[in-house]
Design an enzyme around this catalytic site. Structure first.
Site, PDB file in Angstrom:
ATOM      1  N   GLY A 116      14.938  21.826  88.769  1.00 33.32           N
ATOM      2  CA  GLY A 116      16.378  21.878  88.480  1.00 33.32           C
ATOM      3  C   GLY A 116      16.954  20.494  88.244  1.00 33.32           C
ATOM      4  N   GLY A 130      20.220  19.951  86.274  1.00 30.23           N
ATOM      5  CA  GLY A 130      21.452  20.549  86.788  1.00 30.23           C
ATOM      6  C   GLY A 130      22.423  19.525  87.352  1.00 30.23           C
ATOM      7  N   GLN A 131      23.543  20.040  87.864  1.00 29.85           N
ATOM      8  CA  GLN A 131      24.617  19.152  88.338  1.00 29.85           C
ATOM      9  C   GLN A 131      24.122  18.176  89.402  1.00 29.85           C
ATOM     10  OE1 GLN A 131      27.565  20.867  90.897  1.00 29.85           O
ATOM     11  NE2 GLN A 131      29.041  19.229  90.571  1.00 29.85           N
ATOM     12  N   ASP A 159       8.830  26.611  84.652  1.00 29.66           N
ATOM     13  CA  ASP A 159       9.600  27.786  85.060  1.00 29.66           C
ATOM     14  C   ASP A 159       9.188  28.072  86.496  1.00 29.66           C
ATOM     15  OD1 ASP A 159      10.611  30.258  85.597  1.00 29.66           O
ATOM     16  OD2 ASP A 159       9.784  31.240  83.807  1.00 29.66           O
ATOM     17  N   TYR A 176      23.571  35.685  95.502  1.00 34.42           N
ATOM     18  CA  TYR A 176      23.254  34.272  95.753  1.00 34.42           C
ATOM     19  C   TYR A 176      23.168  34.015  97.260  1.00 34.42           C
ATOM     20  CZ  TYR A 176      24.183  29.161  95.777  1.00 34.42           C
ATOM     21  OH  TYR A 176      24.151  27.802  95.978  1.00 34.42           O
ATOM     22  N   LYS A 229      20.039  32.918  99.655  1.00 39.99           N
ATOM     23  CA  LYS A 229      20.085  31.679 100.433  1.00 39.99           C
ATOM     24  C   LYS A 229      19.777  31.947 101.911  1.00 39.99           C
ATOM     25  CE  LYS A 229      20.494  28.639  97.314  1.00 39.99           C
ATOM     26  NZ  LYS A 229      19.371  27.726  97.101  1.00 39.99           N
ATOM     27  N   ILE A 243      30.219  21.120  95.292  1.00 40.82           N
ATOM     28  CA  ILE A 243      29.927  19.714  95.005  1.00 40.82           C
ATOM     29  C   ILE A 243      30.708  19.280  93.760  1.00 40.82           C
ATOM     30  CG2 ILE A 243      28.119  18.001  94.487  1.00 40.82           C
ATOM     31  CD1 ILE A 243      27.838  19.276  97.294  1.00 40.82           C
TER      32      ILE A 243
HETATM   33  C1  AKB Z   1      28.646  28.027  94.160  1.00 37.85           C
HETATM   34  O1  AKB Z   1      29.870  27.988  94.046  1.00 37.85           O
HETATM   35  O2  AKB Z   1      27.966  29.032  93.915  1.00 37.85           O
HETATM   36  C2  AKB Z   1      27.945  26.789  94.661  1.00 37.85           C
HETATM   37  C3  AKB Z   1      27.746  26.811  96.133  1.00 37.85           C
HETATM   38  C4  AKB Z   1      28.910  26.666  97.042  1.00 37.85           C
HETATM   39  O3  AKB Z   1      26.656  26.938  96.597  1.00 37.85           O
HETATM   40  N1  AKB Z   1      28.669  25.629  94.265  1.00 37.85           N
END
Ligand code: AKB
Length: 326
Positions: free
Chosen positions: A14, A17-18, A59, A149, A153, A179
């Site tokens: 990654g 990415g940001q 990948d 998500y 996590k 972030i």
């Molecule tokens: C998101 O908004 O999905 C991320 C995070 C807080 O993990 N920036």
């Protein structure tokens, strides 16, 4: 317990990415450009990233593609930044599961096979949910997220801790808040408004924010994010009681307070509020974070507050705007 070993040759997933794009450059400064291998899936790397050290397309859901680079560069550490974030994850939960879970599993298996010194895996405030205490959310608390998500996590933290205790793989991770940065735009998170607002303030003097004015979330400026990630990676293993699930606090503000901080420096800036599906996600997350274990176990302490960050963001984005880069 696994003994801490030195990180010498690092692979970053990654890396386009940001966070990955800036973290890779910081790691190259610290560990030597040739010792930090950047990887991405399909977005082209910036000239700086491409020209400052090795870069490959891989990948993470395809273990062979990770293996190839790990073997070629004799990698002993993976900084695994590749992930699908909350907003994109709600639009495509299958993709979020595949990338976040199978990608992590592949990285951990690879680390185990190659007897790696360290794996760094970010987690997120998305592990929390509406049943979690919202203010000053403790490290140990209810983890019942309502996004895919967040589910990945939580599962990722558990899997990472499993690899530490079961196989002795030194995996470490921290729960990033939103972030904020001026180099690379974030890709598909709920906290993206806190970055977009600065870009729009500089370019157009107005912004339509996709969460309500009173939405308060924990946030962090990129220099603190880089510092936290590297400090945890380099922390003394014998001092760590936690491994993959450190809360890291920095600042907390509402969207309205963020807009007000910008208005102090750009008085004509106007912000309107048009909440969309991301409001519900934001409402399920903490408003502020208690990060006592990070402070006690590896000395975490942030440098930036909201106004200091705003000054730096506006300075950098104004320069980029004048150069025609944004
Ligand atoms: C998101 O908004 O999905 C991320 C995070 C807080 O993990 N920036």
């Amino acid at each position: 317990m696994a003994a801490k070993r030195e990180m010498k040759r690092i692979l970053v997933t990654g890396a386009v990415g940001q966070i990955g794009s800036e973290l890779t450059l910081a790691l190259r400064d610290r560990y030597g450009a040739d010792n930090v291998v950047a990887t991405g899936r399909k977005t082209a790397p910036s000239e700086e990233l491409k020209n400052s050290g090795p870069f490959y397309f891989i990948d993470v859901t395809d273990r062979a593609s990770i293996e190839e680079v790990v073997s070629k560069h004799d990698i002993d550490t993976v900084v695994h930044m590749a992930a699908i974030l909350s907003a994109v994850g709600e639009k495509n939960p299958t993709l979020a599961w595949d990338v976040n879970m199978n990608g992590l599993y592949n990285v951990l298996e690879c680390a185990r096979d190659h007897d790696m010194a360290r794996v760094i895996v970010p987690s997120s405030i998305a592990v929390f949910g509406p049943e979690t205490p919202r203010d000053n959310t403790p490290n140990e608390t209810v983890l019942k997220p309502k996004t895919m998500y967040g589910v990945t996590k939580v599962a990722g933290e558990l899997l990472a801790d499993y690899y530490f205790h079961r196989f002795g793989v030194d995996v470490r991770g921290l729960r990033y808040p939103g972030i904020i940065s001026h180099e690379t735009l974030p890709g598909g998170g709920t906290t993206d408004y806190a970055v977009a607002i600065y870009y729009e303030a500089v370019k157009n003097r107005r912004y339509a924010c996709f969460v309500r004015e009173d939405t308060r979330l924990p946030m962090m400026y990129m220099p603190d994010c880089i510092k936290a990630t590297i400090d945890l990676a380099e922390a003394d293993l014998t001092k760590l009681k936690h491994h993959s699930d450190f809360n890291v606090g920095s600042m907390s503000f509402t969207a309205g307070e963020l807009a007000a901080s910008i208005t102090k420096q750009i008085p004509e800036f106007e912000c309107s509020y048009e909440p969309d599906f991301r409001q519900e996600i934001a409402d399920s997350w903490p408003s502020s974070i208690d990060d006592t274990p990070a402070r006690e176990e590896w000395g975490w302490s942030p440098d930036y507050d909201l106004d200091k960050m705003t000054t730096d963001m506006l300075e950098n984005l104004t320069r980029k705007h004048k150069q025609g880069k944004i």
